[in-house]
Scaffold this motif. Structure first.
Motif, PDB file in Angstrom:
ATOM      1  N   GLN A  94      13.806  25.814  27.493  1.00  0.00           N
ATOM      2  CA  GLN A  94      12.968  25.375  26.379  1.00  0.00           C
ATOM      3  C   GLN A  94      11.893  26.411  26.050  1.00  0.00           C
ATOM      4  O   GLN A  94      11.447  27.169  26.912  1.00  0.00           O
ATOM      5  CB  GLN A  94      12.276  24.053  26.737  1.00  0.00           C
ATOM      6  N   ASP A  96       8.164  26.266  23.601  1.00  0.00           N
ATOM      7  CA  ASP A  96       7.313  25.413  22.786  1.00  0.00           C
ATOM      8  C   ASP A  96       7.536  25.673  21.302  1.00  0.00           C
ATOM      9  O   ASP A  96       7.948  26.761  20.892  1.00  0.00           O
ATOM     10  CB  ASP A  96       5.834  25.656  23.107  1.00  0.00           C
ATOM     11  N   LYS A 149      -0.442  15.776  33.519  1.00  0.00           N
ATOM     12  CA  LYS A 149      -0.505  15.238  32.157  1.00  0.00           C
ATOM     13  C   LYS A 149      -1.911  14.711  31.879  1.00  0.00           C
ATOM     14  O   LYS A 149      -2.518  14.057  32.717  1.00  0.00           O
ATOM     15  CB  LYS A 149       0.510  14.109  31.985  1.00  0.00           C
ATOM     16  N   ARG A 201       6.037  24.518  34.497  1.00  0.00           N
ATOM     17  CA  ARG A 201       5.413  23.289  34.022  1.00  0.00           C
ATOM     18  C   ARG A 201       5.227  23.340  32.505  1.00  0.00           C
ATOM     19  O   ARG A 201       5.085  24.426  31.913  1.00  0.00           O
ATOM     20  CB  ARG A 201       4.051  23.085  34.690  1.00  0.00           C
ATOM     21  N   THR A 202       5.202  22.175  31.872  1.00  0.00           N
ATOM     22  CA  THR A 202       4.962  22.091  30.436  1.00  0.00           C
ATOM     23  C   THR A 202       3.644  22.757  30.067  1.00  0.00           C
ATOM     24  O   THR A 202       2.611  22.492  30.693  1.00  0.00           O
ATOM     25  CB  THR A 202       4.938  20.614  29.993  1.00  0.00           C
ATOM     26  N   HIS A 203       3.674  23.629  29.059  1.00  0.00           N
ATOM     27  CA  HIS A 203       2.485  24.322  28.542  1.00  0.00           C
ATOM     28  C   HIS A 203       1.769  25.138  29.618  1.00  0.00           C
ATOM     29  O   HIS A 203       0.570  25.421  29.500  1.00  0.00           O
ATOM     30  CB  HIS A 203       1.494  23.321  27.933  1.00  0.00           C
ATOM     31  N   GLN A 204       2.490  25.561  30.645  1.00  0.00           N
ATOM     32  CA  GLN A 204       1.849  26.219  31.790  1.00  0.00           C
ATOM     33  C   GLN A 204       1.015  27.431  31.396  1.00  0.00           C
ATOM     34  O   GLN A 204      -0.147  27.562  31.806  1.00  0.00           O
ATOM     35  CB  GLN A 204       2.913  26.640  32.812  1.00  0.00           C
ATOM     36  N   GLU A 309       9.496  16.545  36.383  1.00  0.00           N
ATOM     37  CA  GLU A 309       9.978  16.888  35.053  1.00  0.00           C
ATOM     38  C   GLU A 309      11.238  17.743  35.134  1.00  0.00           C
ATOM     39  O   GLU A 309      12.224  17.508  34.416  1.00  0.00           O
ATOM     40  CB  GLU A 309       8.879  17.633  34.298  1.00  0.00           C
ATOM     41  N   GLN A 310      11.233  18.733  36.027  1.00  0.00           N
ATOM     42  CA  GLN A 310      12.393  19.613  36.170  1.00  0.00           C
ATOM     43  C   GLN A 310      13.592  18.861  36.747  1.00  0.00           C
ATOM     44  O   GLN A 310      14.727  19.065  36.321  1.00  0.00           O
ATOM     45  CB  GLN A 310      12.026  20.806  37.055  1.00  0.00           C
ATOM     46  N   GLN A 313      15.101  16.817  34.002  1.00  0.00           N
ATOM     47  CA  GLN A 313      15.842  17.657  33.059  1.00  0.00           C
ATOM     48  C   GLN A 313      17.171  18.097  33.661  1.00  0.00           C
ATOM     49  O   GLN A 313      18.203  18.098  32.992  1.00  0.00           O
ATOM     50  CB  GLN A 313      15.002  18.865  32.667  1.00  0.00           C
TER      51      GLN A 313
END
Length: 324
Positions: A94, A96, A149, A201-204, A309-310, A313
């Motif tokens: 992915q 962003d 989060k 991580r998201t938005h790391q 999260e990983q 996915q």
């Protein structure tokens, strides 16, 4: 390079073919995504790597989201779309919405499975270019902040560092940062950096840069809607290396942060070239000792436990692309 006033482009074009070519290059680098301007960096029987445009989603279930990488691929390669998948194409990872750069797409189930294993086993190398606000003092550092989060009111679409108010279930993550150049963007001091995420991580990268007081230029979300003047967020997936057999995917997406492409960016002092930084990243000197705060190589050999999260996915990938 002197900033070009685009209102005067017609007059400039009449006067100078050289400036005319420069204006076209600048305009192309700043134009929004369309179905026609998909840039392909690599294409084999099993994979396509595209240079994802800034401000475009990879895919979307929303009927009003007409511009996505998936729709660009369907437009450019309709014969390669797989009717057995929801989106027609299997995205191996992915990026962003606001991030540009190298994005790998698998063209069949077996190829997706091979790529999945490389990501799962932390064999993939990724490096990003960014312009960040202010002048970063340290030439090279490891950013080691856990990320969770953000559950605070009005910020539920954001992530935050562990210990912050409203931070839920923070997980450890690390990013290597190396300074490339100092300069200015629209007159404000900025630093061009190379970022290597050691975890996912998201938005790391956005959260880590913000945590050290150097948010990414144009990051509307993590500036709390304050940094809205730049035409895009200045984060770009520059390098993607997936050690696949028999042919690895090893791609770089051209650097968009050049004064010839964006006249608002004015480099002033270079500390390290991108090529030298990548050489150090990909081929660390044998036997060189590292201090605990700069143990990126050790961390890659002994990565942290997968995040929830990983894992989720990966389970989704396995369900859809289970190996036969």
């Amino acid at each position: 390079m002197q900033a070009i006033n685009f209102r005067d482009c017609n007059e400039i074009n009449r006067r100078s073919p050289l400036i005319n070519r420069t204006v076209k290059a600048v305009s192309a680098s700043m134009e929004p995504a369309s179905l026609e301007n998909l840039c392909v960096l690599y294409h084999s029987a099993d994979f396509i790597v595209v240079n994802k445009h800034w401000d475009i989603r990879i895919d979307s279930k929303m009927w009003y989201e007409k511009q996505t990488v998936q729709s660009q691929l369907r437009h450019r390669f309709p014969e390669l779309a797989d009717p057995g998948t929801y989106y027609g194409f299997r995205f191996c990872h992915q990026l962003d919405f606001s991030t540009s750069g190298a994005l790998c797409v698998a063209l069949n189930k077996a190829a997706a499975g091979r790529a999945y294993r490389c990501f799962k086993e932390r064999l993939v190398t990724k490096a990003y270019l960014a312009l960040v606000r202010g002048l970063v003092d340290c030439g090279k550092m490891t950013l080691d902040f856990s990320i969770g989060k953000n559950t605070s009111e009005g910020k539920t679409h954001m992530m935050c560092i562990g210990g912050a108010e409203g931070c839920e279930n923070p997980k450890p993550c690390q990013t290597e940062l190396q300074v490339l150049e100092y300069g200015s963007y629209s007159g404000d001091p900025v630093t061009k950096v190379l970022l290597q995420p050691l975890t996912g991580r998201t938005h790391q990268l956005r959260v880590h840069c913000s945590a050290i007081g150097h948010p990414i230029v144009g990051d509307f979300t993590y500036s709390l809607r304050a940094d809205s003047a730049p035409y895009r967020m200045m984060l770009h997936a520059y390098l993607l290396r997936i050690p696949l057999e028999p042919e690895p995917v090893d791609v770089t997406a051209p650097d968009p942060f050049l004064p010839s492409l964006d006249p608002h960016w004015a480099p002033q002092r270079q500390l390290c070239t991108v090529e030298a930084a990548l050489k150090g990243l990909l081929q660390p000197p044998a036997g060189e000792g590292q201090s605990p705060q700069h143990s990126g190589t050790e961390k890659k050999k002994s990565p942290p436990v997968e995040t929830e999260e990983q894992i989720a996915q990966c389970q989704q990938w396995l369900c859809e692309w289970g190996m036969d």
